[in-house]
Structure formats: structure tokens, C-alpha cells
Design a protein around this motif. Sequence first.
Motif, PDB file in Angstrom:
ATOM      1  N   GLY A 100      18.322-124.827  87.070  1.00 43.53           N
ATOM      2  CA  GLY A 100      18.637-125.848  87.977  1.00 43.53           C
ATOM      3  C   GLY A 100      17.819-125.997  88.965  1.00 43.53           C
ATOM      4  O   GLY A 100      16.832-125.125  89.352  1.00 43.53           O
ATOM      5  N   SER A 101      17.857-126.992  89.802  1.00 38.04           N
ATOM      6  CA  SER A 101      17.147-127.191  90.873  1.00 38.04           C
ATOM      7  C   SER A 101      17.741-126.970  92.466  1.00 38.04           C
ATOM      8  O   SER A 101      18.892-127.002  92.395  1.00 38.04           O
ATOM      9  N   ALA A 102      16.731-126.350  93.176  1.00 34.81           N
ATOM     10  CA  ALA A 102      17.276-125.887  94.784  1.00 34.81           C
ATOM     11  C   ALA A 102      17.518-127.306  95.315  1.00 34.81           C
ATOM     12  O   ALA A 102      18.398-127.262  96.488  1.00 34.81           O
ATOM     13  N   LEU A 103      17.104-128.633  94.862  1.00 38.04           N
ATOM     14  CA  LEU A 103      17.299-129.837  95.516  1.00 38.04           C
ATOM     15  C   LEU A 103      18.852-130.265  95.252  1.00 38.04           C
ATOM     16  O   LEU A 103      18.939-130.078  93.947  1.00 38.04           O
ATOM     17  N   PRO A 104      19.378-130.761  96.071  1.00 32.95           N
ATOM     18  CA  PRO A 104      20.607-131.334  95.649  1.00 32.95           C
ATOM     19  C   PRO A 104      20.391-132.683  94.585  1.00 32.95           C
ATOM     20  O   PRO A 104      19.494-133.310  94.809  1.00 32.95           O
ATOM     21  N   ILE A 105      21.505-132.803  94.051  1.00 29.74           N
ATOM     22  CA  ILE A 105      21.452-134.233  93.298  1.00 29.74           C
ATOM     23  C   ILE A 105      21.296-135.431  94.191  1.00 29.74           C
ATOM     24  O   ILE A 105      20.526-136.538  93.892  1.00 29.74           O
ATOM     25  N   VAL A 106      22.464-135.350  95.237  1.00 29.59           N
ATOM     26  CA  VAL A 106      22.361-136.416  96.320  1.00 29.59           C
ATOM     27  C   VAL A 106      22.786-136.005  97.620  1.00 29.59           C
ATOM     28  O   VAL A 106      23.788-134.900  97.682  1.00 29.59           O
ATOM     29  N   SER A 107      22.196-136.231  98.684  1.00 26.32           N
ATOM     30  CA  SER A 107      22.720-135.816 100.068  1.00 26.32           C
ATOM     31  C   SER A 107      22.660-136.954 100.926  1.00 26.32           C
ATOM     32  O   SER A 107      22.111-137.915 100.619  1.00 26.32           O
ATOM     33  N   GLY A 108      23.533-136.803 102.058  1.00 29.45           N
ATOM     34  CA  GLY A 108      23.365-137.874 102.956  1.00 29.45           C
ATOM     35  C   GLY A 108      24.533-137.614 104.041  1.00 29.45           C
ATOM     36  O   GLY A 108      24.745-136.527 104.350  1.00 29.45           O
ATOM     37  N   GLY A 109      25.120-138.831 104.768  1.00 28.93           N
ATOM     38  CA  GLY A 109      25.828-138.544 105.838  1.00 28.93           C
ATOM     39  C   GLY A 109      26.856-139.782 105.994  1.00 28.93           C
ATOM     40  O   GLY A 109      26.809-140.846 105.183  1.00 28.93           O
ATOM     41  N   ILE A 110      28.022-139.470 106.450  1.00 29.34           N
ATOM     42  CA  ILE A 110      28.846-140.495 106.932  1.00 29.34           C
ATOM     43  C   ILE A 110      29.112-140.601 108.412  1.00 29.34           C
ATOM     44  O   ILE A 110      29.365-139.676 108.867  1.00 29.34           O
ATOM     45  N   VAL A 111      28.496-141.817 108.993  1.00 27.67           N
ATOM     46  CA  VAL A 111      28.989-141.853 110.334  1.00 27.67           C
ATOM     47  C   VAL A 111      30.149-143.031 110.661  1.00 27.67           C
ATOM     48  O   VAL A 111      30.106-144.104 110.126  1.00 27.67           O
ATOM     49  N   ASN A 112      31.147-142.430 111.566  1.00 27.34           N
ATOM     50  CA  ASN A 112      31.938-143.397 112.142  1.00 27.34           C
ATOM     51  C   ASN A 112      31.741-143.611 113.636  1.00 27.34           C
ATOM     52  O   ASN A 112      31.860-142.719 114.395  1.00 27.34           O
ATOM     53  N   GLU A 113      31.853-145.113 113.898  1.00 27.64           N
ATOM     54  CA  GLU A 113      31.894-145.260 115.269  1.00 27.64           C
ATOM     55  C   GLU A 113      32.980-146.106 115.601  1.00 27.64           C
ATOM     56  O   GLU A 113      33.126-147.349 115.155  1.00 27.64           O
ATOM     57  N   PHE A 114      33.946-145.703 116.442  1.00 30.25           N
ATOM     58  CA  PHE A 114      35.121-146.232 116.926  1.00 30.25           C
ATOM     59  C   PHE A 114      35.261-146.511 118.582  1.00 30.25           C
ATOM     60  O   PHE A 114      35.016-145.645 119.385  1.00 30.25           O
ATOM     61  N   ARG A 155      35.973-156.507 117.617  1.00 25.76           N
ATOM     62  CA  ARG A 155      36.449-157.384 118.338  1.00 25.76           C
ATOM     63  C   ARG A 155      36.308-156.763 119.926  1.00 25.76           C
ATOM     64  O   ARG A 155      35.609-155.854 120.011  1.00 25.76           O
ATOM     65  N   GLU A 156      36.431-157.657 120.799  1.00 22.49           N
ATOM     66  CA  GLU A 156      36.094-156.842 122.193  1.00 22.49           C
ATOM     67  C   GLU A 156      36.756-155.728 122.772  1.00 22.49           C
ATOM     68  O   GLU A 156      36.102-154.684 123.315  1.00 22.49           O
ATOM     69  N   ASP A 157      37.944-155.695 122.359  1.00 24.95           N
ATOM     70  CA  ASP A 157      38.733-154.333 122.611  1.00 24.95           C
ATOM     71  C   ASP A 157      39.131-153.337 121.451  1.00 24.95           C
ATOM     72  O   ASP A 157      39.588-152.450 121.602  1.00 24.95           O
ATOM     73  N   LEU A 158      38.350-153.790 120.195  1.00 20.83           N
ATOM     74  CA  LEU A 158      38.511-152.861 119.219  1.00 20.83           C
ATOM     75  C   LEU A 158      37.555-152.926 118.293  1.00 20.83           C
ATOM     76  O   LEU A 158      37.135-153.949 117.673  1.00 20.83           O
ATOM     77  N   TYR A 159      36.638-151.721 117.902  1.00 22.92           N
ATOM     78  CA  TYR A 159      35.592-151.948 117.430  1.00 22.92           C
ATOM     79  C   TYR A 159      35.429-150.644 116.378  1.00 22.92           C
ATOM     80  O   TYR A 159      35.604-149.535 116.788  1.00 22.92           O
ATOM     81  N   TRP A 160      35.062-150.918 115.185  1.00 20.73           N
ATOM     82  CA  TRP A 160      34.987-149.722 114.374  1.00 20.73           C
ATOM     83  C   TRP A 160      34.050-149.906 113.060  1.00 20.73           C
ATOM     84  O   TRP A 160      34.176-150.952 112.287  1.00 20.73           O
ATOM     85  N   LYS A 161      32.968-149.144 113.139  1.00 18.18           N
ATOM     86  CA  LYS A 161      31.920-149.309 112.260  1.00 18.18           C
ATOM     87  C   LYS A 161      31.579-147.967 111.524  1.00 18.18           C
ATOM     88  O   LYS A 161      31.687-147.011 111.793  1.00 18.18           O
TER      89      LYS A 161
END
Length: 731
Positions: free
Chosen positions: A565-579, A464-470
Motif C-alpha cells: 500500500g501507499s503512505a499517501l491517502p486515497i483522499v484527504s481534505g477538510g470540512i469548513v463551517n462558517e455560522f 440573510r442579514e441576521d443568519l448566515y451559514w456556509k
Amino acid sequence: MELLYNNSTNYFPIYYVKGKVINANIQTYGGSEKMTYGIGLGYYNEKGIFRGTGYNRVDLNSTMNVTPVNRLNVDLRLNASLSNRDRTSGDGTLQSASPVETVPGDPQELSSLLPGEGSVAWNAVLDALKGTKEKNRGVRLRTNFRLGYEPIDGLNISTSLAADYSIDRRNYFQPSYMSDDDYSKSVGETGINLMVLNENLVSYNRTFKEEHMVNFVAGFSYQYDQTEYNGGSAQNAPSDKIYYAPAGMPDLGIQESNGTKETIALKHYQSDMQEKTLLSYFARLEYGFRDKYLVSFSLRRDGSSTFGEDNRWGTFPSVAAGWTFSEESFVKDNLSWLSFGKIRASWGRSGMHFSQNYLALGIMNVGATPYRGQATIEPEWVRGLYNHDLSWEETDQYDFGLDLDLFNHRLGITLDYYYRYTDKLLTTIWLPGIHNGYSSQWRNAGAISNEGIEVMIKYDIFNREDLYWKISVNGARNWNRFEKSYDGKDFGGNIIGKPLNGIYALKTDGFINEQDEMKVFYNQQGVSNYLSNFYKGAFYKPGDYKFVDVNGDGTIGSGDAVYCGSALPIVSGGIVNEFRWKNFDLNMLMAYSLGRHIVNNLSKAVLTNGKYALMTDLNAISFWEKPGDHPDYPKLESDRMNSMWSYVDRDVEKVNYLKLKTLTVGYSFPKKWSRKAGIDELRVFVSGENLFTWTNYSGLDPETVDITSGFDLMSNYPLARKYTLGLTLKF
């Protein structure tokens, strides 16, 4: 041992301090119908968290675009920067400076058994750190000039010339009291890098009947790279206050060793210049129909001076296709919740050439022994044998992707799968025998594969114009494998058919409680012996690891190492919040890594060579003492011949972590307020970096551990926690 000082002296305050960062930028833009320009000035200053380290940089950017006559366009871009770095991980030898700072060895090797602040030992460490002086200065100029002409609508002919010139200077000074010979040392080095690139393009871009889109690009380019190095050192300045090497410094000196005296040179000089060229021809054709179907074909041919004369040219084609199925009528009529949908697929071949310029031609070195006072030249016997068959590394990559936007673009999903096969890997191969004096040769000797899945999901919770959360969440998983070698055999620590970046260690089955637990082996003469390593006399006994003899040869060695085991991770990534709420905004980035394997060598390094004592609580470590114990480590003893203190499978940890990488909170003042002061936009913000880490890792920071090897050597520059107060003004 003086118990008063045991584990009571903390040397961290000597080395680690609170850092400070200043980052300021100002930019202005303007122009008219026929000319536009932009000018920017930036300043960055960082005081490192390791005492004596710091970095500052001044940047000047400018752009100008001019249309002097109709259909003729001139574009000019310029960037100039001046930087200073206080300290690198280099030492007093030539060409030892590193572009990446690591923690020098001293803070890792100090003992907490020494007395604390104000004592002779404390002050000696501080004086040594302060006495070493280092300055690293750099100047970099980058410019690009482009001339474009459009004889008819859609057809553009352009030529451009780009240059990247940088010069880096390093001065290192070591005072006399830090030398065994009581000589001070000054080192001065200069490195120059130049890249010149000329590109000539013809492009045609038209849309016919609002349905058919055609885009064609063809051209050729020429790239020239040159590196130059000059360095010298001098010793025995008349004062430790003289950090450079002025005229009149002595040429020769006396070095004493084991009661003998030897005349040595106190001045040294070294220089080098290398160059390479790359010539390329390329073309690309794209066709699109009604914004629904897209196909693309490209072909490029590259020639590099770094390869042998028989294989300097490589040919690299590619093809891609896309289908925007959401534009189909049967989708629009039946799937109203689908806002956008596209399927992508591509295949392409690319090449990589040598970073070293003359390997294919053979390398010669200055001989170690002069002849009648004259310098000699000899082959580089380890990797200097020429190979005129050397050619490009070739990588075939397949990509498949899916893009979806749902519910009026509020939910977005992107899914990508890739498979990458790299053949003709450039590596050194050990040669059989010693027939010609060379021990190895560069060859195109192997192949590896990489495949992976990347997923990104984004959702507009409020819009919304006054409230945004992605919120956006992304994750990636990669697999790799060593596919083949030049002779069909394993080499270089890699096993054909097995993953790269694997951690291999000796397998254990607890600890030996009784000698009778150990299997007895007999040799051909009937002589018995217990399980041991190469040294038969150092057999395994109670209190030692109970190693598993994987290959059954009666000894423990590299052949018994197993995949852990592997030095590489099974899964890696990020979480981004824009408010954003009214005039307030918040941005938060979190990074995660799951399932990677790390060898934490910290405790064993303390126990075997005394390093990192300040980072380990020895009171929390247990050792085998009697049958039935379940300790951290085997019996503490000085027997170093039985592999007790090399890393084993028990030292490999499966590590997960979640980090709050950045958090920014800002406030934008209402424009009706700021415009009263002649300001179009006024925003204040505060941010933090590396704020929190949640992990099961027993070491300091899993993010700084080498992702390719998985070994934590405790030498990486630590990630600093930063707090920033900022102001943004737009006029």
C-alpha cells in the motif's frame, strides 16, 4: 523482578505538562492623500507540553507608502522579530540542533518496572532532565524598498531591493553527572543567513475600447544567498552552575577506557561560509477579450551558480488560456441558474536548483590524518566527485480547471486536474568499481510523475442579514509514479512504473503450526534444508511466521518483499463551517484522511529493544503458544536471526481519521454599546485546536506519521490540544 512496580510507574508527568499560549497583536493605520502608513506590534509566548520546551517571539511590522510627486511612488516595508526557543531535539554535538522539535529519547526508553515518584530512579530522571540547559535565540530582519514611476497611463517602471537577514544563536549545557567522563559540556553556535533580491520591472496594463485588455510585464532579477556558521564547545567547567565557556577553560583532559588513559581535546571549534547567486530574465503577456477569453504567455531564463559551468542556464516557458462561458449569450439566455462558469487550462515548465551550493564543482574535506602536524585536505569520497554536466531539474505541469457558481452564487464548485512530470531528478548514483576512489556521484538520474484531482464544493445554506451559514468541503487525491532512471533499472528503493511512497514488507500466510508444513529445498549437492533466511541454521519452525517465498529461491530476504500500500491517502481534505446568528459567530474546521497505509512499529519496538514501554499494554498482546493459535505475534523467543521481529505485511494498517481541528465561538458586542467607550469594534471569542480524533489507527496519532514513508517511529512532537480565550478591539 519486583512485582510491586510492574506497570505501575507512569513517567509521563515528568515529561509532559499543560502548555500555555499568549498571543497578542496591536496594529494602527493612518495617513493622508500622499502618504499612508501602518505599524503593528505582536507578542507570542508558548509554554510547550513537553517539560523544558517553550517558544516566544516579538514582532514589529511597519509599512509606508509615499507619493512625493505626481506619478512617482515609494513603498517601504519592514519586519523585525526576536525569538527564543528553550529546547530543540539537538544534543551536545556541533550542528545537531533541529528546527523542528521531536520528543527526546528518554521518555520512550524508561521502564515502568522502575519505582515511582519520590524514589531514587524517579528523581534521577527528573534531575537529568532539569540539568540539561538550552537556549535558542533568533533575530530576523526583513525589509523591502520599491520605487515606481508611471511616465504615461498604464506604463509602470519599478525597481526594488529586498533583504532578509537572520541570526540564530544556540547554547547547550550538559552537567558533569550526565557524562561518562564526569566532564560538563557547553556548546555555543551561531548561524547567519542573508538573502538579497533586486527586481527591475517594466509593466504595461491597458484596456482598449472596453473590450481588449492587455497586460505585459518584463524584467530581470538578481538574488544572492549567503549562509555562515560558527560553533564551538568546551568541557570540564569548574562548576555545573557555569553554563557557558569563559576564558581559562582547560584545553586538554584525560579519558579512561578499558583500563587505559588517553589525552583528549576539551575545546573544539568549527566554521563555514557558503554563498550562491541566481540571475533571472522574464516576460509575460496577457490578453483578454470582453472578460470572456484570456490567454497568457510567459518565458523566463534562470542562471544559477550551483550547477556545472556547461548547464547553469535553464529556459522555462508557460502558456495558459481561460474561457468564461457564462458570459456567452447562449448561456445567459438558456441557463439562468448558472451564475458563473469558467474553463481553465495551462502548461508550464519550471526548474529547481541545488539547495547545496558546491556539489557540481566537487567537494573537498579536511583530511582525517595530519602530515607532520599540519592539516591535510582530501576529496569527499562519497558524494564529492564533480560533475560539470549537472543541470536543472525540469518539471512540466499541465492543469485543467472548471469553476462554477450556481443559483445566484449560492452553490460553488471548483474542480482541478493536474499532471506533473519531473525530469532530470538530482540524486546520487553509486559508481562501479573503485578505480578513482569515489563511491558515488551526483547526477540528473531519474524522472517521476504526479497527477491529482482537487475538488471544492461550497454552499450558502442561509445568507440573510441576521443568519448566515456556509459550508465548504474539499478533497484531493494524488497519484505518483517512478517513471525512469538513468540506466533503465530500478534504484533507490523505487521500481520503474510503480508508485512512490510505497510500503514494501515480507508476505506472510499465518503461522507455522507443524514443521511438516514447511517446504524442503535441496542444493546442488543434494543437501536438504527448510525455508530460512540468509542464515541457513536459523530455519523457520513452529510458532514462526509462515513467510511466503515470493521469488522461489529457498530463502527469505528483501527480494520477497511485496507492495502493501501507499503512505499517501486515497483522499484527504477538510470540512469548513462558517455560522453567524445575530452577534454570535461560529467557525469549525474538520480534517479527514482516508485510505493511507501506516506501519505501527510500537509493539515490536517494545519487544525487541525495550523502547516505548510506557506506551504499550503488554497484557493485551498475544503470542503463538500451540498449534491452532491465532495470535498477534509469533512465539516469543530470543532467536533474532530469522526476521521474526522485522515488520511484515500484517503490521501495515489501512488508516482513516477524522479530526476536529479548530472550533471558534465568538460574540461581537453591538456597536451602539462599544462606541460609547470609543471602541469601533469589540469581539470576544473562545477557540480550541485538536479537540477530537476519530480513527481506526492502533497508534497514538496518525496525523503526525511521516506522509512519505508511512513508518510511525514514535519520535514526533505530539500535537497539543489548545484552548484560547481572545479579545479583539478596533478603534
